[in-house]
Design an enzyme around this catalytic site. Structure first.
Site, PDB file in Angstrom:
ATOM      1  N   GLU A  98       0.662  -1.271  -0.009  1.00 12.16           N
ATOM      2  CA  GLU A  98      -0.013   0.026   0.040  1.00 12.16           C
ATOM      3  C   GLU A  98       1.034   1.199   0.007  1.00 12.16           C
ATOM      4  O   GLU A  98       1.375   1.563   0.870  1.00 12.16           O
ATOM      5  CB  GLU A  98      -0.588  -0.085   1.326  1.00 12.16           C
ATOM      6  CG  GLU A  98      -1.560  -1.197   1.507  1.00 12.16           C
ATOM      7  CD  GLU A  98      -2.923  -1.256   0.510  1.00 12.16           C
ATOM      8  OE1 GLU A  98      -3.222  -0.145  -0.168  1.00 12.16           O
ATOM      9  OE2 GLU A  98      -3.367  -2.481   0.500  1.00 12.16           O
ATOM     10  N   CYS A 128      -2.425   8.820   3.178  1.00 12.79           N
ATOM     11  CA  CYS A 128      -2.152   8.138   1.916  1.00 12.79           C
ATOM     12  C   CYS A 128      -3.343   8.366   0.842  1.00 12.79           C
ATOM     13  O   CYS A 128      -3.147   8.355  -0.179  1.00 12.79           O
ATOM     14  CB  CYS A 128      -1.780   6.599   1.969  1.00 12.79           C
ATOM     15  SG  CYS A 128      -3.088   6.047   2.999  1.00 12.79           S
TER      16      CYS A 128
HETATM   17  P1  NAP Z   1       8.450   4.961   4.317  1.00 13.33           P
HETATM   18  O1  NAP Z   1       9.824   5.747   4.671  1.00 13.33           O
HETATM   19  O2  NAP Z   1       8.221   4.066   3.172  1.00 13.33           O
HETATM   20  O3  NAP Z   1       8.490   3.907   5.550  1.00 13.33           O
HETATM   21  C1  NAP Z   1       7.484   3.125   5.540  1.00 13.33           C
HETATM   22  C2  NAP Z   1       7.839   1.914   6.753  1.00 13.33           C
HETATM   23  O4  NAP Z   1       9.024   1.225   5.841  1.00 13.33           O
HETATM   24  C3  NAP Z   1       8.400   2.394   7.824  1.00 13.33           C
HETATM   25  O5  NAP Z   1       8.059   1.261   8.951  1.00 13.33           O
HETATM   26  C4  NAP Z   1       9.791   2.385   7.695  1.00 13.33           C
HETATM   27  O6  NAP Z   1      10.547   1.940   9.115  1.00 13.33           O
HETATM   28  C5  NAP Z   1       9.969   0.977   6.829  1.00 13.33           C
HETATM   29  N1  NAP Z   1      10.994   0.848   6.250  1.00 13.33           N
HETATM   30  C6  NAP Z   1      11.918   1.631   5.722  1.00 13.33           C
HETATM   31  N2  NAP Z   1      13.227   1.143   5.043  1.00 13.33           N
HETATM   32  C7  NAP Z   1      13.039  -0.072   5.332  1.00 13.33           C
HETATM   33  C8  NAP Z   1      13.968  -1.153   5.063  1.00 13.33           C
HETATM   34  N3  NAP Z   1      14.976  -1.061   4.359  1.00 13.33           N
HETATM   35  N4  NAP Z   1      13.447  -2.424   5.536  1.00 13.33           N
HETATM   36  C9  NAP Z   1      12.356  -2.588   5.998  1.00 13.33           C
HETATM   37  N5  NAP Z   1      11.328  -1.513   6.610  1.00 13.33           N
HETATM   38  C10 NAP Z   1      11.959  -0.147   6.042  1.00 13.33           C
HETATM   39  O7  NAP Z   1       7.211   5.560   4.352  1.00 13.33           O
HETATM   40  P2  NAP Z   1       6.691   6.690   5.544  1.00 13.33           P
HETATM   41  O8  NAP Z   1       7.517   7.699   5.578  1.00 13.33           O
HETATM   42  O9  NAP Z   1       6.625   5.876   6.947  1.00 13.33           O
HETATM   43  O10 NAP Z   1       5.115   7.036   5.320  1.00 13.33           O
HETATM   44  C11 NAP Z   1       4.592   7.929   4.356  1.00 13.33           C
HETATM   45  C12 NAP Z   1       4.566   7.501   3.009  1.00 13.33           C
HETATM   46  O11 NAP Z   1       3.593   6.351   3.281  1.00 13.33           O
HETATM   47  C13 NAP Z   1       3.792   8.088   2.173  1.00 13.33           C
HETATM   48  O12 NAP Z   1       4.360   8.357   0.803  1.00 13.33           O
HETATM   49  C14 NAP Z   1       2.332   7.738   2.198  1.00 13.33           C
HETATM   50  O13 NAP Z   1       1.597   8.308   0.792  1.00 13.33           O
HETATM   51  C15 NAP Z   1       2.475   6.259   2.410  1.00 13.33           C
HETATM   52  N6  NAP Z   1       1.198   5.746   3.031  1.00 13.33           N
HETATM   53  C16 NAP Z   1       0.671   4.945   2.443  1.00 13.33           C
HETATM   54  C17 NAP Z   1      -0.575   4.388   2.977  1.00 13.33           C
HETATM   55  C18 NAP Z   1      -1.486   3.300   2.279  1.00 13.33           C
HETATM   56  O14 NAP Z   1      -2.424   2.962   2.902  1.00 13.33           O
HETATM   57  N7  NAP Z   1      -1.420   3.206   0.849  1.00 13.33           N
HETATM   58  C19 NAP Z   1      -0.898   4.710   4.207  1.00 13.33           C
HETATM   59  C20 NAP Z   1      -0.080   5.468   4.821  1.00 13.33           C
HETATM   60  C21 NAP Z   1       1.049   5.983   4.313  1.00 13.33           C
HETATM   61  P3  NAP Z   1      11.547   3.226   9.478  1.00 13.33           P
HETATM   62  O15 NAP Z   1      10.529   4.438   9.825  1.00 13.33           O
HETATM   63  O16 NAP Z   1      11.778   2.762  10.950  1.00 13.33           O
HETATM   64  O17 NAP Z   1      12.403   3.699   8.609  1.00 13.33           O
END
Ligand code: NAP
Length: 683
Positions: free
Chosen positions: A255, A294
């Site tokens: 997602e 999102c």
């Molecule tokens: P993100 O940086 O991609 O992080 C998402 C998750 O992935 C976090 O738990 C992060 O942990 C983890 N992560 C990052 N690098 C990783 C790795 N190498 N291995 C395993 N896990 C890893 O996104 P975010 O900044 O938290 O969230 C914002 C984004 O999410 C926005 O673009 C938004 O549109 C999207 N979003 C989508 C939805 C949906 O339902 N489609 C819902 C909410 C948000 P850490 O924080 O510890 O790095």
């Protein structure tokens, strides 16, 4: 406070100092986070070996009751979640979506699990498939829980809902979860997990928590594991390409972000209720959770002739939004999650501004209530306007994850559809129109690019759940840029954690496997009428073969007079004969069903408490007067309603005529007393 990891039934601290987490409101140090030293392979092994084994001991209904108990327990503790949620920058209404929204997802899955799944360990996916002429060899799709672990990686914006919306379907399916929240708001997730573990409701191994990085977890993934990821497209792509995900064909759901659009219909001119609804919807989507959703509206698609009105009305509405400390009840919009997030949103606006004009906001100087705009991660809502959106690129691809949207004008519906599609796949789209023909054209033109679409007009606005609210009943996820995944959607959400297998064999074998009798399977006929048996005494296959009853013309006349159903096919021989299906007057379908009941019931007081409906009623061919009917009624499926004193029993019903031709088939649904209830009733 150093956040702890919950691994293999113990709360453990990471080995190093960890990363500092700060309050979104004033930059105060809130917690440290690290998972260094955690045995990630051990966690996966524990989930599979202990958690999965424990969960699979239960039926779907047992696990559904667990979800309900969990929801009730969390409700009792929600105030502490609300208190901590403020630190993430969330206002009370933002927290309501996250906390109450998350808990209500548990309630919905509990209720759907008990209503729509059997009280069993196997889920039957659809009816049996007839694949042989005589019906001695048949097919049935079944779903059973995967024997792996569900790795849930969540984004920072919904630390409570984000976890629970994934956890509810996984647990209902019978699959243990390892939850990895985004670091910046993991303190709230950790608290909720702590309470879940304190409750003692879940069996050992059903839930583990990683606070910090996932280390070498992915190197230990196996083919029965599932990864459900929420976050940015970039991270999803990187994780999807992990060699272990590829080589083990690990089920991976993503997602990700999306450039969701809301389209204003050409009929919704200023002064109509729909125009005002549109302005309210866009304003709310831009500012709730400070735009960190999102599903938020990033692209505001409006008729070119009304674009100036839309910009004016939105600017005016945004001007009324009060920004500040989320605990202050006069505040409409809190803060972004971190300074890093604030810097990122500024950068993204700069990219958007290369092809769109900033028409409202983006100032670094704005009023805040009870808060220091610089210390906290506050941000002013910002609206842009792109003159030529069809040839633009950034407005359709750059996500500013904050209170930011761009107005995109269109000349005709084809252009509106094209603009919606340029988002490259979205989680949610909305259409605000009171013209249902416009709604149909826009939906059919762009539904394939969306996971969910909501059409809002004056008739449904008061009860509408809005553009940006995923509901447990409806699918969440979207194609393309939105990640291509699918979550929620009621029982569909649980099925993602299960393997669908096509089983072939004899009807009796398939009935034994699936606990549902299949036509052609063993019919058990005895001297005891099945209606004299309690829920426990009844066996699948228990059958009544009735005597026959002739339908007379008098019966048809009587039924027509008595019920008032004097439809010509039952009362006018000439008219009936002109109908291509009949040769003359025929019996009412409901007369057949009524006579069938008269044939199969055992009338005396007994354990069958009530008939609460019929399913799948089909009249296979006409019944003429003079025909004689017989019924075969067979116990098809039993579903115990735990704690209620009864169970639901489904009876396969076949009505045949004197030539042994099937004239009607259906399932009769009854409630049958349990042994204990029947003893109590008779005491
Ligand atoms: P993100 O940086 O991609 O992080 C998402 C998750 O992935 C976090 O738990 C992060 O942990 C983890 N992560 C990052 N690098 C990783 C790795 N190498 N291995 C395993 N896990 C890893 O996104 P975010 O900044 O938290 O969230 C914002 C984004 O999410 C926005 O673009 C938004 O549109 C999207 N979003 C989508 C939805 C949906 O339902 N489609 C819902 C909410 C948000 P850490 O924080 O510890 O790095």
């Amino acid at each position: 406070m150093k956040l702890q990891n919950f691994a293999e039934n113990s709360w453990i601290e990471g080995d190093d100092e960890g990363k500092k987490l700060v309050s979104a409101i004033d930059g105060r140090h809130v917690a440290d986070i690290t998972s260094i030293g955690v045995d990630f392979g051990g966690m996966l092994d524990f989930a599979r070996r202990v958690g999965g084994t424990n969960l699979r001991e239960f039926t779907f209904h047992d696990r559904a009751f667990m979800l309900k108990a969990l929801a009730q327990y969390l409700m009792e503790h929600k105030q502490e979640f609300y208190d901590l949620s403020t630190e993430t920058g969330a206002t009370k209404s933002d927290s309501w979506v996250d906390i109450d929204g998350g808990i209500s997802t548990l309630f919905v899955y509990s209720s759907k699990g008990r209503r729509e799944m059997p009280n069993d360990k196997v889920y039957l996916d659809g009816p049996p498939e007839k694949i042989s002429r005589e019906g001695t060899f048949t097919g049935q799709h079944i779903c059973t829980p995967r024997h792996g672990a569900a790795v849930h990686i969540n984004a920072y914006n919904f630390p409570c809902w984000g976890m629970l919306e994934k956890l509810a379907p996984a647990l209902l399916a019978g699959v243990p979860a390892i939850v990895k929240p985004a670091s910046s708001t993991a303190y709230l997730t950790e608290l909720v997990v702590r309470r879940i573990i304190d409750s003692g409701i879940l069996p050992d191994g059903a839930l583990q928590l990683i606070c910090g990085g996932v280390g070498d977890l992915f190197d230990h993934l196996e083919c029965q594991d599932i990864v459900a990821f929420t976050g940015s497209k970039g991270t999803a792509e990187m994780l999807q390409q992990h060699p272990r995900v590829i080589s083990e064909s690990v089920h991976f759901t993503a997602e990700t972000d999306s450039l969701n659009a809301s389209i204003l219909g050409p009929d919704a001119t200023p002064g109509t209720p729909e125009f005002d609804l549109f302005i309210n919807e866009v304003t709310r989507e831009m500012t709730s959770k400070a735009g960190q959703k999102c599903t938020a509206i990033r692209r505001v698609i409006a008729p070119a002739a009304m674009a100036a009105d839309v910009v004016r009305a939105l600017s005016s509405a945004l001007g009324k939004i009060r920004i500040g400390h989320p605990a202050n009840k006069d505040v409409d919009m809190g803060a972004l999650a971190s300074h890093g997030q604030r810097d990122e949103v500024r950068e993204r606006i700069a990219q958007l501004a290369e092809e769109a004009d900033i028409v409202y906001g983006n100032s670094t100087e704005f009023e805040t209530i009870d808060a220091d705009a610089e210390k906290g991660s506050f941000f002013m809502p910002t609206l842009l306007h792109c003159e030529r959106p069809l040839s633009a690129h950034a407005v359709h691809s750059v996500e500013a994850f904050g209170p930011v949207s761009t107005v995109l004008p269109y000349e005709n519906l084809d252009e509106a559809i094209e603009l919606a599609r340029l988002g490259g796949g979205s989680l949610a789209g909305s259409i605000i129109t009171n013209d249902n023909a416009v709604a149909r054209e826009l939906v059919l033109g762009s539904a394939a690019w969306h996971g969910r679409m909501v059409v809002i007009n004056r008739h449904c606005a008061a009860e509408s759940t809005g553009h940006g609210s995923p509901l447990p009943h409806l699918v969440h996820g979207g194609p393309g840029r939105a990640g291509g995944g699918e979550e929620l959607g009621g029982i569909r959400g649980a099925l993602h954690y299960m393997q669908r297998t096509a089983i072939q064999g004899s009807p009796a074998t398939l009935a034994a496997i699936g606990n549902r009798w299949i036509p052609g399977g063993t019919e058990i006929v005895s001297d005891v009428h099945p209606f004299r048996k309690t829920f426990e005494q009844l066996a699948l296959g228990d059958t009544v073969n009735t005597d026959e009853r002739v339908i007379t013309l008098e019966d048809i006349d009587h039924f027509a007079d008595f019920t008032g159903d004097t439809f010509y096919a039952h009362t006018d021989a000439d008219a009936a004969a002109k109908n291509p299906f009949f040769e003359g007057r025929v019996a009412h379908g409901y007369l057949i069903v009524s006579f069938a009941a008269g044939l199969f019931v055992d009338p005396d007081f007994g354990p069958v408490l009530a008939n609460y409906g019929v399913d799948d009623l089909r009249f296979a061919q006409p019944v003429n007067f003079g025909d004689s009917l017989r019924v075969r009624l067979t116990c098809k499926q039993k579903t115990l309603r735990e704690g209620s004193g009864y169970g639901e029993v489904r009876w396969d019903t076949k009505v045949t005529n004197q030539d042994n031709e099937v004239v009607a088939t259906y399932d009769v649904l009854t409630m049958v007393a349990t042994d204990e209830e029947w003893r109590n009733v008779n005491a």
